[in-house]
Design a protein around this motif. Structure first.
Motif, PDB file in Angstrom:
ATOM      1  N   GLN A 254      43.799  36.127  27.470  1.00 54.95           N
ATOM      2  CA  GLN A 254      41.987  35.657  27.343  1.00 54.95           C
ATOM      3  C   GLN A 254      42.565  35.799  28.813  1.00 54.95           C
ATOM      4  O   GLN A 254      40.820  35.907  29.304  1.00 54.95           O
ATOM      5  N   THR A 255      43.294  34.968  29.781  1.00 56.80           N
ATOM      6  CA  THR A 255      42.348  35.541  31.204  1.00 56.80           C
ATOM      7  C   THR A 255      42.083  36.506  31.644  1.00 56.80           C
ATOM      8  O   THR A 255      41.148  37.476  32.222  1.00 56.80           O
ATOM      9  N   ILE A 256      43.030  37.699  30.842  1.00 58.13           N
ATOM     10  CA  ILE A 256      42.832  39.281  31.475  1.00 58.13           C
ATOM     11  C   ILE A 256      41.984  39.911  31.264  1.00 58.13           C
ATOM     12  O   ILE A 256      41.138  40.715  31.297  1.00 58.13           O
ATOM     13  N   ASN A 261      35.589  41.057  31.896  1.00 60.21           N
ATOM     14  CA  ASN A 261      34.575  40.722  31.775  1.00 60.21           C
ATOM     15  C   ASN A 261      33.937  40.917  33.108  1.00 60.21           C
ATOM     16  O   ASN A 261      32.519  41.736  33.239  1.00 60.21           O
ATOM     17  N   THR A 262      34.723  39.431  34.068  1.00 59.72           N
ATOM     18  CA  THR A 262      34.007  39.563  35.579  1.00 59.72           C
ATOM     19  C   THR A 262      34.137  40.596  35.865  1.00 59.72           C
ATOM     20  O   THR A 262      33.051  41.117  36.883  1.00 59.72           O
ATOM     21  N   LEU A 263      34.992  41.550  36.193  1.00 56.46           N
ATOM     22  CA  LEU A 263      35.129  42.647  36.676  1.00 56.46           C
ATOM     23  C   LEU A 263      34.397  43.841  37.041  1.00 56.46           C
ATOM     24  O   LEU A 263      32.831  43.939  37.117  1.00 56.46           O
ATOM     25  N   ARG A 264      33.689  44.005  34.841  1.00 50.61           N
ATOM     26  CA  ARG A 264      32.478  44.650  34.695  1.00 50.61           C
ATOM     27  C   ARG A 264      31.097  44.057  35.143  1.00 50.61           C
ATOM     28  O   ARG A 264      30.330  44.249  35.617  1.00 50.61           O
ATOM     29  N   ASP A 265      30.983  43.080  34.825  1.00 49.63           N
ATOM     30  CA  ASP A 265      30.167  42.251  35.800  1.00 49.63           C
ATOM     31  C   ASP A 265      29.902  41.827  37.689  1.00 49.63           C
ATOM     32  O   ASP A 265      28.625  42.708  37.718  1.00 49.63           O
ATOM     33  N   MET A 270      26.866  45.101  41.346  1.00 45.93           N
ATOM     34  CA  MET A 270      27.493  46.207  42.806  1.00 45.93           C
ATOM     35  C   MET A 270      26.135  47.643  42.031  1.00 45.93           C
ATOM     36  O   MET A 270      25.582  48.137  43.513  1.00 45.93           O
ATOM     37  N   GLU A 271      26.730  47.852  41.318  1.00 48.09           N
ATOM     38  CA  GLU A 271      25.416  49.093  41.112  1.00 48.09           C
ATOM     39  C   GLU A 271      24.133  48.715  41.065  1.00 48.09           C
ATOM     40  O   GLU A 271      23.534  49.258  41.904  1.00 48.09           O
ATOM     41  N   LYS A 272      23.452  47.313  40.449  1.00 47.49           N
ATOM     42  CA  LYS A 272      22.756  46.741  41.236  1.00 47.49           C
ATOM     43  C   LYS A 272      21.967  46.759  42.233  1.00 47.49           C
ATOM     44  O   LYS A 272      21.221  47.134  42.621  1.00 47.49           O
ATOM     45  N   LEU A 273      23.015  46.347  42.721  1.00 53.09           N
ATOM     46  CA  LEU A 273      22.809  45.988  44.262  1.00 53.09           C
ATOM     47  C   LEU A 273      22.442  47.832  45.073  1.00 53.09           C
ATOM     48  O   LEU A 273      21.707  48.100  46.125  1.00 53.09           O
TER      49      LEU A 273
END
Length: 358
Positions: A254-256, A261-265, A270-273
């Motif tokens: 679950q942590t992974i 998910n956090t990494l994808r967000d 970063m793409e938006k920025l």
């Protein structure tokens, strides 16, 4: 042809702790490329992974290996030659299943290659009952018999012919053998037999080397069996701790997933920025262009203002000149009116004088 990659994927690489034989030790800080390689010269399959320039996996696939899926995204296999257990953590279940399918496929290919190699060795070491086709047995030339395994052992006995086994040539055969044609025939046959003898000697040396290799493999398999027996005993001892391990494993999964998910967000952010930064750069370029145009417009405006001031000044001067000209015309008109009046009076006076004179 060399060694070529035939399938590649990305995964997190782990190795079993050599001290505890229980915990997994990560050998890569992030997901790395894991590839299957095929060596056509040795007809072997290997799993290789590099972290930079360091080889963290170099495992040769053998028929007795087994790839085990321990979870939806994790699999492992034991390598007796490296004396370790490798583990791979994948990002999706599909990648794990694909890797397991390739493992089974190349394991079967390794088994078939080993069987073919054993068949070739058996054919090379099996006793030959007949001489090669097209060769004649000479009564004057000793024939080297084939080499056989004695009592099923790995020791190979070279049975050389003794002098009693060779038949004595008759007088007719000796006389016939002295002819030039038969001499050439016996020389050719002798060379052929020498060649066959060299081939059999090479096959003997190769089979001896293979016997040594098989002994080494047998010893490695025995060590692997002992290690697996110990591992089974350890796992049986740890069976009581299975629920705790499963719960910890579930929490880790679950942590992974949360971290993924956090990494994808973060990556999306970063793409938006990056897009916003590119937009800001475009706006700054537009701002610089507009500022330059504004400065040019202000410069032209100042020039036009100066031109307008000069025109107004000239207009005022022209107006003053026109006003002076009007004043001069009025004065001239007044003078002209006075002169006309005087001429009118003079005319009237002359007219009266003329009337009086007549």
């Amino acid at each position: 042809m060399g060694e070529q990659p035939i399938y590649s994927t990305r995964a997190h690489v782990f190795q079993i702790d050599p001290n505890t034989k229980k915990n997994w030790l990560p050998t890569s800080k992030h997901a790395v490329t894991v590839s299957y390689f095929y060596d056509s010269t040795r007809n072997v399959y290997r799993i290789i992974s590099l972290d930079g320039t360091k080889a963290i996996i170099n495992s040769t696939i053998s028929p007795n290996m087994t790839f085990t899926k321990t979870s939806q995204k994790f699999g492992q296999w034991a390598d007796s030659r490296a004396n370790t257990v490798y583990g791979l953590g994948f990002s999706t279940e599909h990648h794990l299943s694909k890797f397991a399918e390739k493992f089974a496929e190349y394991k079967e290919a390794a088994r078939l290659a080993k069987e073919k190699s054993q068949e070739k060795m058996e054919m090379a070491t099996s006793p030959s009952q007949e001489s090669p086709g097209g060769e004649l047995s000479s009564p004057l030339t000793p024939v080297t018999p084939p080499m056989e395994n004695i009592n099923g052992t790995d020791e190979i006995c070279d049975m050389t012919p003794n002098s009693d086994s060779r038949p004595e040539p008759s007088q007719n055969a000796l006389a016939f053998a002295h002819s030039p044609a038969m001499t050439k025939h016996w020389e050719a046959e002798l060379e052929a037999l020498k060649g066959n003898n060299a081939k059999l000697t090479a096959a003997l040396l190769e089979s001896t080397a293979n016997v040594k290799q098989w002994k080494q493999q047998l010893a490695a398999y025995q060590e692997e069996a002992e290690r697996l027996h110990k591992r089974v005993t350890e796992l049986e001892c740890q069976s009581n701790q299975t629920p705790v391990i499963k719960s910890q494993k579930t929490e880790l999964n679950q942590t992974i997933e949360e971290l993924e998910n956090t990494l994808r967000d973060k990556e999306e952010e970063m793409e938006k920025l990056k897009e916003e930064l590119e937009t800001m750069n475009d706006l700054m370029e537009q701002k610089d262009t507009l500022t330059q145009k504004l400065e040019e417009t202000e410069l032209r405006s100042r020039v036009l203002e100066e031109q307008l001031a000069g025109a107004e000044q000239r207009l005022e001067e022209n107006q003053e000149e026109q006003e002076n000209f009007r004043k001069s015309l009025r004065t001239l008109l007044e003078l002209l009116d006075g002169k006309i009046f005087e001429l009118t009076e003079l005319r009237d006076t002359l007219a009266r004088l003329i009337e009086e004179a007549s």
